[in-house]
Design an enzyme around this catalytic site. Structure first.
Site, PDB file in Angstrom:
ATOM      1  N   ARG A 252       0.926  -1.021   0.079  1.00 54.12           N
ATOM      2  CA  ARG A 252       0.025   0.025  -0.029  1.00 54.12           C
ATOM      3  C   ARG A 252       0.965   1.180  -0.046  1.00 54.12           C
ATOM      4  NH1 ARG A 252      -4.050  -1.295   4.838  1.00 54.12           N
ATOM      5  NH2 ARG A 252      -2.124  -1.846   5.763  1.00 54.12           N
TER       6      ARG A 252
ATOM      7  N   ASP B 147       1.572   5.404  -0.157  1.00 51.52           N
ATOM      8  CA  ASP B 147       1.032   6.700   0.454  1.00 51.52           C
ATOM      9  C   ASP B 147       0.789   7.601  -0.625  1.00 51.52           C
ATOM     10  OD1 ASP B 147       1.349   5.325   3.089  1.00 51.52           O
ATOM     11  OD2 ASP B 147       3.193   6.274   3.487  1.00 51.52           O
TER      12      ASP B 147
ATOM     13  N   TYR C  72      11.948  -0.738  -3.400  1.00 52.46           N
ATOM     14  CA  TYR C  72      11.762   0.621  -3.626  1.00 52.46           C
ATOM     15  C   TYR C  72      12.851   1.364  -4.161  1.00 52.46           C
ATOM     16  CZ  TYR C  72       7.213   0.486  -1.512  1.00 52.46           C
ATOM     17  OH  TYR C  72       5.837   0.043  -0.907  1.00 52.46           O
TER      18      TYR C  72
ATOM     19  N   ARG D  69      11.198   6.756   3.510  1.00 56.12           N
ATOM     20  CA  ARG D  69      11.148   8.210   3.614  1.00 56.12           C
ATOM     21  C   ARG D  69      11.854   8.638   4.561  1.00 56.12           C
ATOM     22  NH1 ARG D  69       5.447  10.066   2.714  1.00 56.12           N
ATOM     23  NH2 ARG D  69       5.955  12.013   3.292  1.00 56.12           N
TER      24      ARG D  69
END
Length: 266
Positions: free
Chosen positions: A50, A52, A110, A197
């Site tokens: 999921r 953001d 990622y 992040r």
């Protein structure tokens, strides 16, 4: 009833994350009506990871069940005719009923794309991160050496994270410079909310000389989110790969294909 796996590519700038919301401005809220239009029945989807608000994907894997008998091309070209411009299906494949987009995945990968120059990018607004001052990539590379392994990542976990455990197996943590671009690559069995992040924020702080590379190891040991830097912008973050056991024979295994743009690169 058949189970179909799909791969999605989307620009997160136009969506408020993956997961469905009452306001309907999410990727899932765009995808499920498009699938239903082809299936002729309601369709519920499950994704591998999921994302953001503002986070992108080049390789988001989704599965759904349907009684509709359609050629695989209908789940690609047909569904795409019902999707907004910022999201597209890139492949579809029928899978066994025990395949699960989330729980069958061995790892997720990622990539964070950071533009490191005095001026922000107008052409890539919303699609890349940016830092104006020159960053020391060697220091960030040295800091990355402390990250792989099984650790408690509480220092890099969002306060609202709902994961049962902060322990994750981070298998890849890399940073490299390509001209004015800095690429961060991470692979793990799973990630905590805002984990990447927050890691990028700490590495950038090291890159601008705020701390030595060993500080990242100290943050891991202290397990206190309040001691780490603020969460970095979502703009440059891409879900760039989901790896499954070979028996599923899915396309795109192990490939990093985000982003497909690096101006100045041949």
């Amino acid at each position: 009833m058949v189970r179909i796996a799909l791969c999605l590519e989307y620009c997160g700038s136009g969506f408020e994350g993956w997961q469905t919301q009452p306001h309907g401005r999410t990727v899932q809220d765009a995808l499920e009506p498009a699938l239903a239009a082809i299936a002729g029945e309601p369709v519920a989807t499950v994704c591998a990871g999921r994302t953001d608000t503002g986070v992108h994907a080049s390789t988001q894997v989704v599965h759904f069940d349907t009684t509709a008998n359609r050629p695989l091309s209908a789940w690609v070209r047909g569904v795409n005719t019902h999707l907004p411009a910022g999201v597209v299906v890139t492949w579809a494949q029928e899978v066994a009923e025990d395949f699960h987009a989330r729980f069958s995945a061995l790892s997720r990968r990622y990539r964070y794309v950071l533009l490191n120059r005095p001026m922000r990018s107008a052409l890539l607004h919303g699609r890349v991160g940016w830092h104006h001052a020159a960053l020391d990539v060697e220091a960030m590379h040295a800091a990355c050496a402390f990250l792989p392994g099984i650790h408690d990542f509480s220092a890099f976990r969002a306060a609202q994270c709902q994961a049962a455990s902060p322990v994750r197996d981070l298998r890849v943590a890399q940073v490299e410079r390509r001209g004015e671009w800095i690429l961060f690559d991470f692979e793990a069995n799973a990630f905590l909310h805002h984990m990447i992040r927050n890691l990028v924020g700490a590495l950038v702080d090291i890159g601008k000389g705020g701390h030595s590379p060993g500080w990242i190891q100290e943050l891991l040991a202290m397990r206190d989110r309040r001691l780490a830097p603020p969460t970095f912008s979502p703009d440059g973050l891409y879900l760039a790969g989901v790896h499954y056991p070979d028996r599923w024979n899915l396309p795109d295994q192990g490939r990093i294909i985000a982003p497909l743009f690096l101006p100045g690169e041949g």
